[in-house]
Design a protein around this motif. Structure first.
Motif, short mmCIF file in Angstrom:
data_model
loop_
_atom_site.label_atom_id
_atom_site.label_comp_id
_atom_site.label_asym_id
_atom_site.label_seq_id
_atom_site.Cartn_x
_atom_site.Cartn_y
_atom_site.Cartn_z
N UNK A 1 0.84 -1.20 0.00
CA UNK A 1 0.00 0.00 0.00
C UNK A 1 0.87 1.24 0.00
N UNK A 2 0.47 2.27 -0.71
CA UNK A 2 1.28 3.48 -0.86
C UNK A 2 1.47 4.17 0.48
N UNK A 23 -7.19 -0.20 19.91
CA UNK A 23 -8.64 -0.14 19.69
C UNK A 23 -8.97 0.92 18.64
N UNK A 24 -8.30 2.06 18.74
CA UNK A 24 -8.53 3.13 17.77
C UNK A 24 -8.06 2.76 16.38
N UNK A 25 -6.90 2.12 16.29
CA UNK A 25 -6.38 1.67 14.99
C UNK A 25 -7.35 0.68 14.36
N UNK A 26 -7.84 -0.25 15.17
CA UNK A 26 -8.76 -1.26 14.65
C UNK A 26 -10.05 -0.62 14.15
N UNK A 27 -10.53 0.37 14.87
CA UNK A 27 -11.75 1.05 14.46
C UNK A 27 -11.53 1.83 13.16
N UNK A 28 -10.41 2.55 13.07
CA UNK A 28 -10.11 3.30 11.86
C UNK A 28 -9.93 2.37 10.67
N UNK A 29 -9.29 1.23 10.89
CA UNK A 29 -9.08 0.26 9.81
C UNK A 29 -10.40 -0.29 9.30
N UNK A 34 -8.72 1.47 3.01
CA UNK A 34 -7.56 1.84 2.21
C UNK A 34 -6.38 2.31 3.04
N UNK A 35 -6.47 2.23 4.37
CA UNK A 35 -5.40 2.72 5.23
C UNK A 35 -4.51 1.59 5.71
N UNK A 36 -3.23 1.91 5.90
CA UNK A 36 -2.27 1.01 6.52
C UNK A 36 -1.60 1.76 7.67
N UNK A 57 -4.63 -8.00 10.66
CA UNK A 57 -3.63 -8.79 9.95
C UNK A 57 -3.45 -8.25 8.53
N UNK A 58 -2.21 -8.00 8.15
CA UNK A 58 -1.93 -7.48 6.82
C UNK A 58 -2.12 -5.98 6.69
#
Length: 343
Positions: A1-2, A23-29, A34-36, A57-58
């Motif tokens: 991913x870019x 928890x925040x990262x998981x929610x944003x994902x 399209x986010x990494x 994962x990934x």
């Protein structure tokens, strides 16, 4: 991913620590496929926590940082340890092009000092500023800056803050020509210090920029939605922000006390619950989370230290939007235009 949609996260910052950050990262994902993310911190602790989060994962990479910046660390001490702290390495990932932006919920002073030293200020910018979105009665939130990065400013600084704030509003709020005002003790042209009046005169002469300078605004109008951007020095801005936050908590506590004062009041609360929920959601800082350091050669977003998963996710999504809309280039273009016209 870019890398333009990859966000470096100080996974160890904030009051809630690693768990809340993830928890925040998981929610944003979940909300932005399209986010990494590049998670920076204690590698073994992060990997152990990720084991129970298969949805990530990934979507994430992990970079080890041996140390963390504490909430009471002095900026000078944090700078000396920048190469080994999760905060410093997250910022460095932006500098090295490994991420489009960095997000941290840690020590604000340390974050500002590290970001300024690592990323440096943009050409044409004397001082970076801290900008945040405030809830308002208007159709959109209001951008306010500076909120504490610069306690003393001259007229040139205030003009730069106004230009940067307008560029931010065009990106974060999708406004074509944001209404901009300077915070002052009155709305009349002769009110305020020489510095504020000088800045206003310069902004009135900047009609070629994509902003609408409306003049001065007083502190009691901050949340009325009459303007989109409010610029001021960091000393004034920080006091205004803390006063607004304290007033919001006061109103919420007062309503809570009133609704619990009698049986009739409790019944009234049940009837008015939808309205009180709307009020609570509108004033919840997690729904407006994410302050941005403007004027640097790279994007750094400061999350509130006490933010929950919703707040962290909002800060991450804001960072992604600013990267994708190329906020740094927009600010550079506007500053170039105002400098060219002045010359």
């Amino acid at each position: 991913m870019a890398s333009s949609t990859r966000i470096a996260v100080d996974a160890m910052g904030g009051d809630g620590g690693l768990s809340v950050m993830l928890d925040g990262v998981e929610r944003a994902a979940a909300e932005r496929s399209d986010l990494a993310f590049l998670l920076v911190g204690d590698q073994s602790a992060i990997n152990a926590a990720l084991a129970s989060r298969p949805a990530l994962a990934g979507r994430v990479d992990v970079a080890h940082a041996a140390e963390t910046v504490a909430s009471d660390d002095k900026p000078s001490s944090a700078i000396r340890r920048a190469r080994v702290t999760s905060m410093g390495l997250a910022i460095d990932a932006v500098k090295q092009g490994q991420a489009g932006a960095a997000v941290s919920a840690g020590n604000t002073g340390a974050l500002m000092a590290m970001a300024k030293l690592s990323l440096r200020t943009m050409p044409g910018i004397d001082r970076p500023a801290l900008a945040a979105l405030l809830p308002s009665l208007g159709a959109n939130d209001t951008v306010m800056l500076d909120l504490g990065a610069n306690t003393e400013c001259d007229a040139r600084n205030l003009v730069q803050f106004a230009v940067m704030g307008a560029a931010y509003a065009r990106t974060a709020l999708d406004l074509e020509k944001p209404r901009v005002a300077l915070l002052n003790i009155g709305t009349e042209h002769l009110k305020g210090t020489d510095i504020i009046r000088d800045a206003a005169a310069r902004l009135r002469g900047a009609a070629h920029l994509p902003l609408d300078f409306t003049g001065f605004i007083e502190g009691d109008r901050l949340s009325r939605g009459q303007v989109d951007v409010i610029a001021c020095d960091g000393f004034t801005g920080n006091i205004a922000l803390k006063t607004a936050e304290g007033t919001a908590r006061f109103v919420a506590d007062l309503l809570r006390r009133a609704f619990s004062s009698s049986i009739r009041s409790k019944i009234g609360f049940l009837i008015s619950r939808p309205a009180t929920k709307l009020l609570r959601d509108h004033l919840d800082p997690n729904n407006h989370n994410g302050a941005v350091f403007l004027g640097l050669n790279g994007l750094v977003v400061k999350s509130h230290g006490g933010a929950n998963a919703v707040g962290i996710a909002n800060a991450l999504k804001l960072a992604a939007k600013l990267v994708e809309d190329d906020l740094t280039r927009r600010i550079g273009d506007d500053l170039g235009n105002i400098e060219a016209r002045a010359a």
